[in-house]
Design a protein around this motif. Structure first.
Motif, PDB file in Angstrom:
ATOM      1  N   SER B 114     -16.660  26.090  22.450  1.00  0.00           N
ATOM      2  CA  SER B 114     -15.156  25.859  22.277  1.00  0.00           C
ATOM      3  C   SER B 114     -14.845  25.918  20.908  1.00  0.00           C
ATOM      4  O   SER B 114     -13.683  26.197  20.463  1.00  0.00           O
ATOM      5  CB  SER B 114     -14.773  24.462  22.908  1.00  0.00           C
ATOM      6  OG  SER B 114     -14.715  24.545  24.208  1.00  0.00           O
ATOM      7  N   ARG B 115     -15.446  25.347  19.931  1.00  0.00           N
ATOM      8  CA  ARG B 115     -15.033  25.401  18.553  1.00  0.00           C
ATOM      9  C   ARG B 115     -15.841  26.744  17.845  1.00  0.00           C
ATOM     10  O   ARG B 115     -15.730  26.586  16.720  1.00  0.00           O
ATOM     11  CB  ARG B 115     -15.409  24.287  17.867  1.00  0.00           C
ATOM     12  CG  ARG B 115     -16.810  23.738  17.742  1.00  0.00           C
ATOM     13  CD  ARG B 115     -17.176  22.269  17.199  1.00  0.00           C
ATOM     14  NE  ARG B 115     -18.550  22.215  16.644  1.00  0.00           N
ATOM     15  CZ  ARG B 115     -19.128  22.320  15.683  1.00  0.00           C
ATOM     16  NH1 ARG B 115     -18.281  22.566  14.442  1.00  0.00           N
ATOM     17  NH2 ARG B 115     -20.246  22.250  15.232  1.00  0.00           N
ATOM     18  N   LEU B 116     -16.484  27.731  18.451  1.00  0.00           N
ATOM     19  CA  LEU B 116     -16.894  28.748  17.773  1.00  0.00           C
ATOM     20  C   LEU B 116     -18.145  28.499  17.064  1.00  0.00           C
ATOM     21  O   LEU B 116     -17.842  29.270  15.800  1.00  0.00           O
ATOM     22  CB  LEU B 116     -15.611  29.771  17.358  1.00  0.00           C
ATOM     23  CG  LEU B 116     -14.590  30.059  18.235  1.00  0.00           C
ATOM     24  CD1 LEU B 116     -13.519  30.738  17.652  1.00  0.00           C
ATOM     25  CD2 LEU B 116     -14.929  30.750  19.756  1.00  0.00           C
ATOM     26  N   SER B 117     -18.842  27.667  17.223  1.00  0.00           N
ATOM     27  CA  SER B 117     -19.923  27.284  16.191  1.00  0.00           C
ATOM     28  C   SER B 117     -21.181  28.472  16.418  1.00  0.00           C
ATOM     29  O   SER B 117     -21.406  28.741  17.345  1.00  0.00           O
ATOM     30  CB  SER B 117     -20.532  26.143  16.647  1.00  0.00           C
ATOM     31  OG  SER B 117     -21.830  25.745  16.323  1.00  0.00           O
ATOM     32  N   THR B 118     -21.642  29.023  15.374  1.00  0.00           N
ATOM     33  CA  THR B 118     -22.486  29.935  15.461  1.00  0.00           C
ATOM     34  C   THR B 118     -23.697  29.338  16.080  1.00  0.00           C
ATOM     35  O   THR B 118     -24.565  30.263  16.647  1.00  0.00           O
ATOM     36  CB  THR B 118     -22.753  30.378  14.024  1.00  0.00           C
ATOM     37  OG1 THR B 118     -21.641  30.319  13.373  1.00  0.00           O
ATOM     38  CG2 THR B 118     -23.334  31.809  14.111  1.00  0.00           C
ATOM     39  N   ARG B 119     -24.081  28.249  15.563  1.00  0.00           N
ATOM     40  CA  ARG B 119     -25.254  27.566  16.148  1.00  0.00           C
ATOM     41  C   ARG B 119     -25.410  27.342  17.633  1.00  0.00           C
ATOM     42  O   ARG B 119     -26.452  27.703  18.304  1.00  0.00           O
ATOM     43  CB  ARG B 119     -25.625  26.241  15.346  1.00  0.00           C
ATOM     44  CG  ARG B 119     -26.155  26.104  13.991  1.00  0.00           C
ATOM     45  CD  ARG B 119     -26.219  24.946  13.151  1.00  0.00           C
ATOM     46  NE  ARG B 119     -26.704  23.838  13.964  1.00  0.00           N
ATOM     47  CZ  ARG B 119     -28.041  23.665  13.781  1.00  0.00           C
ATOM     48  NH1 ARG B 119     -28.505  24.223  13.218  1.00  0.00           N
ATOM     49  NH2 ARG B 119     -28.575  22.445  14.504  1.00  0.00           N
ATOM     50  N   SER B 120     -24.334  27.056  18.120  1.00  0.00           N
ATOM     51  CA  SER B 120     -24.047  26.928  19.760  1.00  0.00           C
ATOM     52  C   SER B 120     -24.182  28.229  20.231  1.00  0.00           C
ATOM     53  O   SER B 120     -24.890  28.308  21.422  1.00  0.00           O
ATOM     54  CB  SER B 120     -22.896  26.132  19.984  1.00  0.00           C
ATOM     55  OG  SER B 120     -22.872  24.884  19.365  1.00  0.00           O
ATOM     56  N   MET B 121     -23.649  29.208  19.578  1.00  0.00           N
ATOM     57  CA  MET B 121     -23.690  30.500  20.140  1.00  0.00           C
ATOM     58  C   MET B 121     -25.126  31.032  20.243  1.00  0.00           C
ATOM     59  O   MET B 121     -25.437  31.839  21.190  1.00  0.00           O
ATOM     60  CB  MET B 121     -23.002  31.507  19.387  1.00  0.00           C
ATOM     61  CG  MET B 121     -21.434  31.368  19.720  1.00  0.00           C
ATOM     62  SD  MET B 121     -20.354  32.337  18.727  1.00  0.00           S
ATOM     63  CE  MET B 121     -18.763  31.696  18.571  1.00  0.00           C
ATOM     64  N   VAL B 122     -25.836  30.467  19.368  1.00  0.00           N
ATOM     65  CA  VAL B 122     -27.652  30.806  19.530  1.00  0.00           C
ATOM     66  C   VAL B 122     -28.143  30.054  20.568  1.00  0.00           C
ATOM     67  O   VAL B 122     -28.719  30.424  21.521  1.00  0.00           O
ATOM     68  CB  VAL B 122     -28.084  30.648  18.034  1.00  0.00           C
ATOM     69  CG1 VAL B 122     -29.457  30.891  18.239  1.00  0.00           C
ATOM     70  CG2 VAL B 122     -27.638  31.835  17.268  1.00  0.00           C
ATOM     71  N   ALA B 123     -27.863  28.605  20.494  1.00  0.00           N
ATOM     72  CA  ALA B 123     -28.404  27.533  21.316  1.00  0.00           C
ATOM     73  C   ALA B 123     -28.365  27.794  22.716  1.00  0.00           C
ATOM     74  O   ALA B 123     -29.185  27.551  23.585  1.00  0.00           O
ATOM     75  CB  ALA B 123     -28.045  26.045  21.099  1.00  0.00           C
ATOM     76  N   VAL B 124     -27.007  28.362  23.215  1.00  0.00           N
ATOM     77  CA  VAL B 124     -26.634  28.085  24.604  1.00  0.00           C
ATOM     78  C   VAL B 124     -27.516  29.275  25.301  1.00  0.00           C
ATOM     79  O   VAL B 124     -28.242  29.102  26.426  1.00  0.00           O
ATOM     80  CB  VAL B 124     -24.936  28.422  24.898  1.00  0.00           C
ATOM     81  CG1 VAL B 124     -24.705  28.533  26.182  1.00  0.00           C
ATOM     82  CG2 VAL B 124     -24.613  26.991  24.408  1.00  0.00           C
ATOM     83  N   PRO B 125     -27.345  30.639  24.657  1.00  0.00           N
ATOM     84  CA  PRO B 125     -28.071  31.695  25.505  1.00  0.00           C
ATOM     85  C   PRO B 125     -29.751  31.360  25.560  1.00  0.00           C
ATOM     86  O   PRO B 125     -30.507  31.491  26.470  1.00  0.00           O
ATOM     87  CB  PRO B 125     -27.909  32.780  24.627  1.00  0.00           C
ATOM     88  CG  PRO B 125     -26.756  32.590  23.689  1.00  0.00           C
ATOM     89  CD  PRO B 125     -26.600  31.126  23.668  1.00  0.00           C
TER      90      PRO B 125
END
Lengths: 145, 147
Positions: B114-125
């Motif tokens: 939701s806050r467009l965190s790059t780390r989360s965009m890696v962690a989730v997939p």
């Protein structure tokens, strides 16, 4: 006091959301993770619905730069994609796929006095404690170098 | 891939998701924090994690949720097929992994994306793929599924 009340209410709504969505039911979670079997796509909508609301709140509060009452934000500041992030997430996914529980649903199921959820949650807390111990040792080793 | 239309519950999933998003919004607007369950709970085990009162309050809310649900809607459907050894192994791995990776389905999944965190965009997939792969191995490759 206000922070405690809003914290409790957030936890309460969060937990009810997990129950309403089916995310608190490990059998349903595994049905979502089983792409090769009879796939239940429901949980994609849980994530989608949650992000719809939360992204608006984040856009608003990040622009505002502080909470509604004017307190500073406590958001994560790390931006680096490191091995810890990838290996940790990989481990989490494996554990999630083994039992169908992630941290929130496990605690909600403990509230229902489910023995199996209590076993999972105690093991999870032990895992978190092991992490803290390893992390403290690692930090001490780096300092001592 | 075959879709299990009988188990598919789009409206419940969507409305539950909206509630989860609202909870994350409340926590952000009033506490200024990420509603990441592994971080909130894991911080209880870390002496220097900045206050424990709000962490306990959040956990109490999570624990109280099924009581509210049971009183208003009815007994929720919760089925846990894993046996004790598997639950212990899975719990340990989830505990270590979520702290090592700084988040789980809520912190990285809901809040991070939701806050467009790059780390989360890696962690989730990464954790989604690991979850898909694990269920594939346990259900379709190993003969001892259900252990």
């Amino acid at each position: 006091m206000g922070a405690l009340i809003s914290s409790f209410i957030a936890g309460l709504i969060f937990g009810v959301g997990l129950l309403v969505s089916g995310m608190a039911n490990p059998a349903k979670v595994l049905g979502f993770l089983d792409l090769a079997g009879a796939w239940d796509p429901s949980l994609a909508l849980v994530m989608g619905g949650a992000i719809c609301v939360a992204s608006v709140a984040f856009a608003f509060i990040i622009r505002r730069g502080r909470t509604l009452s004017g307190a500073p934000l406590q958001l994560p500041t790390a931006t680096q994609i490191d091995r810890r992030l990838v290996v940790g997430s990989l481990m989490f996914g494996v554990g999630w796929g083994l039992a169908g529980f992630c941290p929130g649903p496990a605690i909600v199921a403990v509230g229902l006095m489910q023995t199996k959820a209590v076993i999972f949650t105690l093991a999870m807390l032990a895992g978190m404690a092991i992490f803290e111990w390893l992390d403290a040792r690692r930090a001490a080793a780096i300092r001592g170098r | 891939m075959t879709i299990d239309w009988v188990s598919f519950t789009p409206w419940a999933a969507l409305s539950g998701g909206l509630l989860i998003g609202s909870a994350a919004a409340v926590f952000l607007l009033f506490n200024g924090r990420i509603a990441g369950i592994s971080g909130v709970i894991g911080g209880l085990l870390k002496p220097s994690a900045g206050g424990i009162g709000w962490r306990i309050a959040f956990a109490a809310g999570l624990l109280a949720a099924p009581l509210l649900y049971r009183a208003s809607v009815g007994m929720p459907d919760i089925r846990i097929d894993a046996g004790t050894p598997l639950l212990i192994a899975a719990g340990l791995i989830v505990g270590i992994g979520t702290r090592y990776g700084s988040g789980c389905t809520s912190g990285h999944g809901v809040c991070g994306l939701s806050r467009l965190s790059t780390r989360s965009m890696v962690a989730v997939p990464v954790f989604m793929m690991a979850g898909f792969a694990t269920v594939y191995v346990v259900r379709h490759l190993l003969p001892l599924s259900g252990a």
